[in-house]
Design an enzyme around this catalytic site. Structure first.
Site, PDB file in Angstrom:
ATOM      1  N   ASP A  32      -5.827   8.832 -22.860  1.00 19.70           N
ATOM      2  CA  ASP A  32      -5.890   7.376 -23.049  1.00 19.70           C
ATOM      3  C   ASP A  32      -4.487   6.782 -23.213  1.00 19.70           C
ATOM      4  O   ASP A  32      -3.485   7.519 -23.309  1.00 19.70           O
ATOM      5  CB  ASP A  32      -6.782   7.021 -24.251  1.00 19.70           C
ATOM      6  CG  ASP A  32      -6.512   7.908 -25.452  1.00 19.70           C
ATOM      7  OD1 ASP A  32      -5.314   8.177 -25.718  1.00 19.70           O
ATOM      8  OD2 ASP A  32      -7.475   8.356 -26.115  1.00 19.70           O
ATOM      9  N   ASP A 101      -1.316   1.311 -10.221  1.00 19.96           N
ATOM     10  CA  ASP A 101      -1.971   1.789  -9.007  1.00 19.96           C
ATOM     11  C   ASP A 101      -2.866   0.668  -8.494  1.00 19.96           C
ATOM     12  O   ASP A 101      -3.831   0.274  -9.152  1.00 19.96           O
ATOM     13  CB  ASP A 101      -2.811   3.035  -9.348  1.00 19.96           C
ATOM     14  CG  ASP A 101      -2.832   4.038  -8.221  1.00 19.96           C
ATOM     15  OD1 ASP A 101      -3.027   3.611  -7.069  1.00 19.96           O
ATOM     16  OD2 ASP A 101      -2.666   5.246  -8.488  1.00 19.96           O
ATOM     17  N   ASP A 209      -2.689   2.157  -3.052  1.00 22.95           N
ATOM     18  CA  ASP A 209      -3.633   3.170  -2.582  1.00 22.95           C
ATOM     19  C   ASP A 209      -4.012   2.927  -1.114  1.00 22.95           C
ATOM     20  O   ASP A 209      -4.352   1.801  -0.743  1.00 22.95           O
ATOM     21  CB  ASP A 209      -4.884   3.060  -3.465  1.00 22.95           C
ATOM     22  CG  ASP A 209      -5.793   4.256  -3.378  1.00 22.95           C
ATOM     23  OD1 ASP A 209      -5.372   5.346  -3.774  1.00 22.95           O
ATOM     24  OD2 ASP A 209      -6.944   4.088  -2.923  1.00 22.95           O
ATOM     25  N   GLU A 252       0.750   4.232  -0.224  1.00 21.87           N
ATOM     26  CA  GLU A 252       0.194   5.532   0.189  1.00 21.87           C
ATOM     27  C   GLU A 252      -0.360   5.373   1.602  1.00 21.87           C
ATOM     28  O   GLU A 252      -1.186   4.499   1.849  1.00 21.87           O
ATOM     29  CB  GLU A 252      -0.924   5.956  -0.768  1.00 21.87           C
ATOM     30  CG  GLU A 252      -1.427   7.359  -0.459  1.00 21.87           C
ATOM     31  CD  GLU A 252      -2.870   7.610  -0.895  1.00 21.87           C
ATOM     32  OE1 GLU A 252      -3.234   8.773  -1.093  1.00 21.87           O
ATOM     33  OE2 GLU A 252      -3.651   6.643  -1.004  1.00 21.87           O
ATOM     34  N   HIS A 324      -1.997  13.686  -7.917  1.00 19.25           N
ATOM     35  CA  HIS A 324      -3.351  13.944  -8.403  1.00 19.25           C
ATOM     36  C   HIS A 324      -4.321  14.352  -7.286  1.00 19.25           C
ATOM     37  O   HIS A 324      -5.468  14.684  -7.568  1.00 19.25           O
ATOM     38  CB  HIS A 324      -3.876  12.700  -9.121  1.00 19.25           C
ATOM     39  CG  HIS A 324      -4.048  11.545  -8.178  1.00 19.25           C
ATOM     40  ND1 HIS A 324      -2.976  10.929  -7.563  1.00 19.25           N
ATOM     41  CD2 HIS A 324      -5.147  10.924  -7.709  1.00 19.25           C
ATOM     42  CE1 HIS A 324      -3.416   9.976  -6.761  1.00 19.25           C
ATOM     43  NE2 HIS A 324      -4.730   9.948  -6.827  1.00 19.25           N
ATOM     44  N   ASP A 325      -3.876  14.290  -6.031  1.00 17.62           N
ATOM     45  CA  ASP A 325      -4.737  14.662  -4.903  1.00 17.62           C
ATOM     46  C   ASP A 325      -4.364  16.008  -4.284  1.00 17.62           C
ATOM     47  O   ASP A 325      -5.043  16.478  -3.376  1.00 17.62           O
ATOM     48  CB  ASP A 325      -4.633  13.612  -3.788  1.00 17.62           C
ATOM     49  CG  ASP A 325      -5.207  12.267  -4.178  1.00 17.62           C
ATOM     50  OD1 ASP A 325      -6.143  12.232  -5.005  1.00 17.62           O
ATOM     51  OD2 ASP A 325      -4.720  11.253  -3.650  1.00 17.62           O
TER      52      ASP A 325
HETATM   53  C1  GLC Z   1      -6.180   7.693  -2.531  1.00 17.15           C
HETATM   54  C2  GLC Z   1      -6.130   8.242  -3.936  1.00 17.15           C
HETATM   55  C3  GLC Z   1      -7.283   9.178  -4.122  1.00 17.15           C
HETATM   56  C4  GLC Z   1      -8.556   8.403  -3.933  1.00 17.15           C
HETATM   57  C5  GLC Z   1      -8.573   7.672  -2.607  1.00 17.15           C
HETATM   58  C6  GLC Z   1      -9.619   6.612  -2.596  1.00 17.15           C
HETATM   59  O1  GLC Z   1      -6.005   8.682  -1.581  1.00 17.15           O
HETATM   60  O2  GLC Z   1      -4.893   8.829  -4.173  1.00 17.15           O
HETATM   61  O3  GLC Z   1      -7.269   9.797  -5.381  1.00 17.15           O
HETATM   62  O4  GLC Z   1      -9.656   9.266  -3.992  1.00 17.15           O
HETATM   63  O5  GLC Z   1      -7.363   7.000  -2.334  1.00 17.15           O
HETATM   64  O6  GLC Z   1      -9.270   5.563  -3.467  1.00 17.15           O
END
Ligand code: GLC
Length: 550
Positions: A32, A101, A209, A252, A324-325
């Site tokens: 958190d 994000d 994103d 991204e 995180h991916d």
């Molecule tokens: C991006 C994020 C990923 C998410 C996807 C959909 O690739 O990094 O974690 O699942 O978008 O939002």
């Protein structure tokens, strides 16, 4: 001290926090904001300039927060807006910045916008999402009647049939993540207004994103790099980012090419400061992300080099191994055996931070955190993994084979809790963590790493310091040496009469640098090394060195 030509984010290092897994102050097993605040001194000691927070907005958590149901609040599981303000103030007080994000290709299906949109064909917000009837000549809801054959990134069709209206809505990700229709000017205006609201609160930029999916052309079958993409991104920059360079924007962009990235990051076009490309994280996969193939170091070097060359005169790179991916870099590109884990983690860091671009450190990367162990399917939490498992079994694959292919690839590898110390649950929580900690926490943890001068933590700290101290790290011209060597990664950076020489052994076997293949560093200043005896041409497994000549 960097020259005045560089924007602040070019000499910065960004640290990504995945709030669910960083630090849990409330004891409910989920990280958190209050927990993050207790760890700011640690981050300051590491020396990072910017924090990027993965989504902490209200969300049904179908895709761990990347399914947002309210853009202008904090999910109670993570805290409150007041705590957010406190986090921001604490960061600013330390001279650090915060990037949010921005997930605006899609919302949650529980967002009021979508709830209205799905309420009926005549609703004013119907057109805020992509609603379509069945394929011509087919009955609505019949198998194969989806408007296009697009697949969701999380298995199955990208279209969900809505019984009530007899139409389908588009979801490139889960069915609980309907895609916003950016063709509609009201959608764009609402997004920009929301961005300005956060900026007025004091945030310093956005990680955007899957931003290259916001323009789509259904007729042409395009959902990436659609015809209006640059127009939308430039408009967003103008309307929400003020057209300047004081804020950080990073998009991204799965599947982006160097040529496209040049356009996006050309400062004259005022679109984005930098993007995340995916080329180097696709080199160890075959037919799909679940199909792991051996990595050829030469291809990895060539790939990063192509981006260095392509964005050398125009544009800017962001540099990452982990997020995180992605599975953990030390397990994927390094060697996570007890013998080589530390050296390979530091080696990978040296390499990456010596490329030209803004480096991103993902929580725990600075500790050499590695992939975890999954006993069976019940150990997985991520929707991508869980859906893939079900789909693969329905196609007749064997359980063992599916689990075998998932283990090294699952996003849950990156999402195990941050390892703070060797107490229970690695000091992440007083409760039961939402995802078990990696059993190696007894050895791999922040308390141990901070206490030990030769640790990966202090290696990262030194790399970050070098970037802050030496303009050549930020701006120097990049050159890859020994491109055909299967073990050695060597490069130079040049600025004025300063020359940086980096050599690294990217293997678990010793190697000798071929005579005459890298500039002579006799008498040069050794800025960073991982093993004793840095004058010799012999490199120990995963040894890396940086020399400054001139
Ligand atoms: C991006 C994020 C990923 C998410 C996807 C959909 O690739 O990094 O974690 O699942 O978008 O939002």
């Amino acid at each position: 001290m960097t020259s005045s030509r560089a924007a602040w984010w070019q000499s910065a290092v960004v640290y990504q926090i995945y709030p669910r897994s960083f630090c849990d102050a409330s004891g409910n097993g989920i990280g958190d904001l209050a927990g993050i605040i207790t760890r700011l001194d640690y981050l300051q000691q590491l020396g990072v300039d910017v924090l990027w927070l993965s989504p902490m907005f209200p969300s049904p958590q179908d895709d761990a927060g990347y399914d947002i149901s309210d853009y202008q609040d904090i999910d109670p599981v993570f805290g409150t807006l007041a705590e957010f303000d406190r986090l921001l103030a604490e960061l600013h007080r330390r001279g650090m910045k915060l990037v949010l994000d921005l997930v605006v290709n899609h919302t949650s299906d529980e967002h009021p916008w979508f709830q209205q949109s799905r309420s009926g064909r005549d609703d004013p917000k119907r057109d805020w999402y992509w609603w379509r009837g069945p394929r011509a000549g087919m009955a609505a809801g019949a198998p194969g009647a989806e408007p296009t054959n697009w697949a969701s990134a999380f298995s199955g069709s990208a279209w969900q049939f809505d019984e009530a209206s007899g139409e389908y809505y588009l979801h490139l990700f889960s069915r609980k993540q309907p895609d916003l229709n950016w063709e509609n000017p009201q959608v764009r205006a609402a997004v920009y207004e929301m961005m300005r609201w956060w900026l007025a609160r004091g945030v310093d930029g956005f990680r955007m994103d899957v931003i290259n999916m916001i323009s789509k052309d259904l007729a042409a079958g395009e959902f990436m790099h659609g015809p209006r993409l640059h127009e939308f991104v430039a408009e967003m920059h103008r309307e929400a980012l003020g057209g300047g360079t004081e804020l950080l924007s990073v998009g991204e962009m799965p599947g982006v090419t160097v040529e496209e990235a040049r356009l996006f990051t050309d400062p004259a076009r005022a679109e984005l400061d930098m993007g995340f490309q995916f080329e180097h994280v696709a080199l160890d996969q075959g037919a799909s992300k679940w199909d792991l193939v051996p990595l050829d170091l030469r291809l990895l070097k060539a790939s990063l080099n192509r981006w260095q060359v392509g964005l050398a005169d125009v544009g800017w790179n962001s540099l990452y191994w982990d997020n995180h991916d992605q599975p953990r870099a030390v397990s994927r590109f390094g060697d996570d055996s007890p013998e080589h884990r530390r050296a390979s983690a530091t080696c990978l860091a040296t390499l990456l931070h010596l490329h030209r671009g803004t480096p991103y450190v993902y929580q725990g990367e600075e500790l050499g955190m590695a992939n975890t162990q999954f006993l069976d399917i019940s150990a997985y939490r991520d929707i991508e993994s869980v859906n893939y498992y079900a789909e693969a079994l329905s196609l007749g694959m064997e359980v063992e084979a599916v689990l075998h292919s998932m283990a090294p690839r699952s996003r849950d590898n990156a999402r195990t809790p941050m390892q703070w110390d060797d107490s229970s649950h690695a000091g992440f929580t007083q409760g039961i963590p939402w995802l078990p900690v990696n059993p190696n926490y007894v050895v791999v943890n922040a308390a141990a790493a901070v206490a030990e001068p030769g640790s990966t933590f202090h290696h990262f700290r030194r790399l970050i310091e070098l970037r802050h101290e030496l303009p050549v790290v930020v701006e120097g011209r990049f050159e890859l040496l020994l491109p055909e060597h299967g073990q050695i990664w060597a490069l130079t950076r040049t600025l004025g009469n300063q020359l940086l020489v980096m050599v690294a052994n990217c293997s678990s076997r010793p190697v000798t640098v071929p005579a005459g293949s890298v500039p002579d560093v006799a008498g040069a200043r050794l800025l960073l090394s991982t093993h004793p005896g840095a004058a010799s041409r012999d490199l120990q497994p995963w040894e890396s060195r940086i020399h400054l000549v001139g």
